[in-house]
Design an enzyme around this catalytic site. Structure first.
Site, PDB file in Angstrom:
ATOM      1  N   ASP A   1       0.847  -1.198   0.000  1.00 23.24           N
ATOM      2  CA  ASP A   1       0.000   0.000   0.000  1.00 23.24           C
ATOM      3  C   ASP A   1       0.882   1.248   0.000  1.00 23.24           C
ATOM      4  O   ASP A   1       0.959   1.980   1.003  1.00 23.24           O
ATOM      5  CB  ASP A   1      -0.949  -0.035   1.210  1.00 23.24           C
ATOM      6  CG  ASP A   1      -1.961  -1.170   1.081  1.00 23.24           C
ATOM      7  OD1 ASP A   1      -2.370  -1.469  -0.060  1.00 23.24           O
ATOM      8  OD2 ASP A   1      -2.326  -1.754   2.106  1.00 23.24           O
TER       9      ASP A   1
ATOM     10  N   ARG B   1      -3.191  -8.947  12.617  1.00 21.06           N
ATOM     11  CA  ARG B   1      -2.365  -8.107  13.479  1.00 21.06           C
ATOM     12  C   ARG B   1      -1.497  -8.959  14.389  1.00 21.06           C
ATOM     13  O   ARG B   1      -1.891 -10.057  14.784  1.00 21.06           O
ATOM     14  CB  ARG B   1      -3.257  -7.194  14.354  1.00 21.06           C
ATOM     15  CG  ARG B   1      -3.909  -6.072  13.545  1.00 21.06           C
ATOM     16  CD  ARG B   1      -2.843  -5.088  13.056  1.00 21.06           C
ATOM     17  NE  ARG B   1      -3.346  -4.053  12.184  1.00 21.06           N
ATOM     18  CZ  ARG B   1      -3.466  -4.145  10.856  1.00 21.06           C
ATOM     19  NH1 ARG B   1      -3.140  -5.263  10.232  1.00 21.06           N
ATOM     20  NH2 ARG B   1      -3.874  -3.126  10.145  1.00 21.06           N
TER      21      ARG B   1
ATOM     22  N   LYS C   1     -10.424  -5.585  -7.585  1.00 21.20           N
ATOM     23  CA  LYS C   1     -11.858  -5.739  -7.263  1.00 21.20           C
ATOM     24  C   LYS C   1     -12.762  -5.268  -8.406  1.00 21.20           C
ATOM     25  O   LYS C   1     -13.583  -4.369  -8.261  1.00 21.20           O
ATOM     26  CB  LYS C   1     -12.200  -4.964  -5.983  1.00 21.20           C
ATOM     27  CG  LYS C   1     -11.444  -5.415  -4.740  1.00 21.20           C
ATOM     28  CD  LYS C   1     -11.922  -4.676  -3.490  1.00 21.20           C
ATOM     29  CE  LYS C   1     -11.248  -5.137  -2.218  1.00 21.20           C
ATOM     30  NZ  LYS C   1      -9.874  -4.677  -2.031  1.00 21.20           N
ATOM     31  N   PHE C   2     -12.615  -5.920  -9.550  1.00 21.49           N
ATOM     32  CA  PHE C   2     -13.433  -5.510 -10.712  1.00 21.49           C
ATOM     33  C   PHE C   2     -14.918  -5.732 -10.453  1.00 21.49           C
ATOM     34  O   PHE C   2     -15.328  -6.736  -9.850  1.00 21.49           O
ATOM     35  CB  PHE C   2     -13.041  -6.310 -11.959  1.00 21.49           C
ATOM     36  CG  PHE C   2     -11.674  -5.988 -12.502  1.00 21.49           C
ATOM     37  CD1 PHE C   2     -11.211  -4.674 -12.577  1.00 21.49           C
ATOM     38  CD2 PHE C   2     -10.846  -7.007 -12.968  1.00 21.49           C
ATOM     39  CE1 PHE C   2      -9.956  -4.386 -13.099  1.00 21.49           C
ATOM     40  CE2 PHE C   2      -9.590  -6.724 -13.495  1.00 21.49           C
ATOM     41  CZ  PHE C   2      -9.145  -5.416 -13.551  1.00 21.49           C
ATOM     42  N   HIS C   3     -15.745  -4.808 -10.966  1.00 18.52           N
ATOM     43  CA  HIS C   3     -17.214  -4.894 -10.834  1.00 18.52           C
ATOM     44  C   HIS C   3     -17.803  -4.047 -11.954  1.00 18.52           C
ATOM     45  O   HIS C   3     -17.803  -2.812 -11.878  1.00 18.52           O
ATOM     46  CB  HIS C   3     -17.628  -4.332  -9.457  1.00 18.52           C
ATOM     47  CG  HIS C   3     -19.078  -4.516  -9.133  1.00 18.52           C
ATOM     48  ND1 HIS C   3     -19.616  -4.156  -7.924  1.00 18.52           N
ATOM     49  CD2 HIS C   3     -20.100  -5.021  -9.859  1.00 18.52           C
ATOM     50  CE1 HIS C   3     -20.912  -4.425  -7.910  1.00 18.52           C
ATOM     51  NE2 HIS C   3     -21.232  -4.947  -9.079  1.00 18.52           N
ATOM     52  N   ASP C   4     -18.305  -4.701 -13.012  1.00 13.86           N
ATOM     53  CA  ASP C   4     -18.801  -3.954 -14.171  1.00 13.86           C
ATOM     54  C   ASP C   4     -19.662  -4.910 -14.994  1.00 13.86           C
ATOM     55  O   ASP C   4     -19.918  -6.036 -14.561  1.00 13.86           O
ATOM     56  CB  ASP C   4     -17.599  -3.415 -14.978  1.00 13.86           C
ATOM     57  CG  ASP C   4     -17.916  -2.110 -15.695  1.00 13.86           C
ATOM     58  OD1 ASP C   4     -18.982  -2.038 -16.350  1.00 13.86           O
ATOM     59  OD2 ASP C   4     -17.095  -1.176 -15.634  1.00 13.86           O
TER      60      ASP C   4
ATOM     61  N   LYS D   1       0.787  -8.174  -2.762  1.00 13.12           N
ATOM     62  CA  LYS D   1      -0.520  -7.687  -3.248  1.00 13.12           C
ATOM     63  C   LYS D   1      -0.340  -6.265  -3.779  1.00 13.12           C
ATOM     64  O   LYS D   1       0.136  -5.380  -3.062  1.00 13.12           O
ATOM     65  CB  LYS D   1      -1.541  -7.692  -2.111  1.00 13.12           C
ATOM     66  CG  LYS D   1      -2.906  -7.173  -2.539  1.00 13.12           C
ATOM     67  CD  LYS D   1      -3.962  -7.442  -1.483  1.00 13.12           C
ATOM     68  CE  LYS D   1      -4.103  -6.353  -0.451  1.00 13.12           C
ATOM     69  NZ  LYS D   1      -4.601  -5.079  -0.964  1.00 13.12           N
TER      70      LYS D   1
ATOM     71  N   GLY E   1      -0.420  -5.981   5.760  1.00 11.86           N
ATOM     72  CA  GLY E   1       0.136  -4.713   5.289  1.00 11.86           C
ATOM     73  C   GLY E   1       1.040  -4.141   6.345  1.00 11.86           C
ATOM     74  O   GLY E   1       2.172  -4.606   6.553  1.00 11.86           O
TER      75      GLY E   1
HETATM   76  O1  C5P Z   1      -2.193  -2.652   6.737  1.00 17.80           O
HETATM   77  P1  C5P Z   1      -3.253  -3.734   6.727  1.00 17.80           P
HETATM   78  O2  C5P Z   1      -2.743  -5.082   7.164  1.00 17.80           O
HETATM   79  O3  C5P Z   1      -4.497  -3.308   7.450  1.00 17.80           O
HETATM   80  O4  C5P Z   1      -3.621  -3.878   5.184  1.00 17.80           O
HETATM   81  C1  C5P Z   1      -4.683  -4.695   4.791  1.00 17.80           C
HETATM   82  C2  C5P Z   1      -4.750  -4.792   3.292  1.00 17.80           C
HETATM   83  O5  C5P Z   1      -5.885  -5.612   2.998  1.00 17.80           O
HETATM   84  C3  C5P Z   1      -4.981  -3.456   2.571  1.00 17.80           C
HETATM   85  O6  C5P Z   1      -4.307  -3.522   1.320  1.00 17.80           O
HETATM   86  C4  C5P Z   1      -6.483  -3.438   2.342  1.00 17.80           C
HETATM   87  O7  C5P Z   1      -6.846  -2.729   1.180  1.00 17.80           O
HETATM   88  C5  C5P Z   1      -6.791  -4.913   2.161  1.00 17.80           C
HETATM   89  N1  C5P Z   1      -8.166  -5.266   2.555  1.00 17.80           N
HETATM   90  C6  C5P Z   1      -8.944  -5.970   1.672  1.00 17.80           C
HETATM   91  N2  C5P Z   1     -10.228  -6.314   1.991  1.00 17.80           N
HETATM   92  C7  C5P Z   1     -10.746  -5.976   3.187  1.00 17.80           C
HETATM   93  C8  C5P Z   1      -9.966  -5.279   4.121  1.00 17.80           C
HETATM   94  C9  C5P Z   1      -8.656  -4.932   3.772  1.00 17.80           C
HETATM   95  O8  C5P Z   1      -8.456  -6.312   0.582  1.00 17.80           O
HETATM   96  N3  C5P Z   1     -11.977  -6.354   3.478  1.00 17.80           N
END
Ligand code: C5P
Length: 227
Positions: A11, A178, A62-65, A33, A206
């Site tokens: 990210d 975490r 996350k495609f949606h169309d 990712k 992340g």
């Molecule tokens: O830093 P962290 O571990 O919170 O990062 C989580 C990652 O997972 C981010 O890239 C976030 O966009 C992604 N994510 C996801 N779907 C979710 C929650 C988080 O893809 N429901």
């Protein structure tokens, strides 16, 4: 050898930060990712750059169309040789089947996974779907993904036991991991050990890794903890 379970979320805004992290971690221990933030800035070149360093890529767009557009977008993504790609299950059966067709034509061993309900949706947001509870919507969408032949879903580790699919090949990709009590912006967070016990196939991490003092050592200790 066991499949690599760790996926590191890049990210970042800048390629300098990506390079700095990638120089410290090992493609034999984790996958990466790439999401909308990085992909919108750098496009396919960032994917090629990371693949040249032997990293396998989960492209999180996350495609949606409409089905035709998703078919073409998935062709473009799988033509890049990505290991995993995701789409919104809410796009419906025809859209899911169009995405699977694109995967099968481009890169049959690529994984196509579905996003159920975003973890950021609150009860008010969810009320338009006519499901009383978030878990019923997640379950409905997970079954849709499974019945269409998708490889798995993105969900919270806490959702897995509520999903009535008993097939070891169906994969659960779980963010919200975490290493301590800090949840940041997740409603619920799980340790790597708990996530795996609950049935997670892949752990998306992340900040717990990217902001640690020694990302490589952090990854190694996570792998040891879930062995
Ligand atoms: O830093 P962290 O571990 O919170 O990062 C989580 C990652 O997972 C981010 O890239 C976030 O966009 C992604 N994510 C996801 N779907 C979710 C929650 C988080 O893809 N429901």
């Amino acid at each position: 050898m066991l499949d690599k379970k760790i996926i590191i979320a890049l990210d970042y805004d800048s390629i300098t930060d990506v390079d700095s992290l990638c120089n410290q971690i090992n493609p034999t221990q984790c996958r990466l990712k790439v999401g909308k933030q990085l992909f919108t800035r750098y496009g396919g070149s960032i994917i090629k750059n990371l693949q040249n360093q032997d990293f396998e890529i989960f492209l999180d767009l996350k495609f949606h169309d409409i089905p035709t557009t998703v078919y073409k977008a998935c062709r473009a993504a799988f033509d890049l040789g990505v290991w995993m790609l995701n789409i919104h299950i809410q796009g419906g059966e025809r859209m899911i089947k169009a995405a699977l067709k694109a995967r099968d034509e481009s890169n049959p061993s690529g994984k196509l996974i579905g996003v159920t309900a975003l973890t950021s949706l609150n009860n008010d947001d969810l009320s338009i779907y006519n499901f009383n509870e978030r878990s019923s919507l997640v379950n409905h969408l997970a079954l849709k993904a499974y019945n269409c032949g998708m490889d798995g879903i993105v969900c919270s580790p806490g959702d897995i036991s509520k999903i009535g699919i008993s097939d070891d090949d169906f994969q659960y990709v779980t963010p919200g991991i975490r290493l301590n009590q800090n949840k940041d912006d997740h409603e619920q967070a799980f340790t790597p050990q708990d996530a795996v016990k609950l049935g997670a196939s892949y752990l998306v991490l992340g900040r717990a890794v990217t902001e640690s003092d020694n990302p490589d050592a952090t990854i190694k200790s996570i792998i040891k903890s879930i062995d």
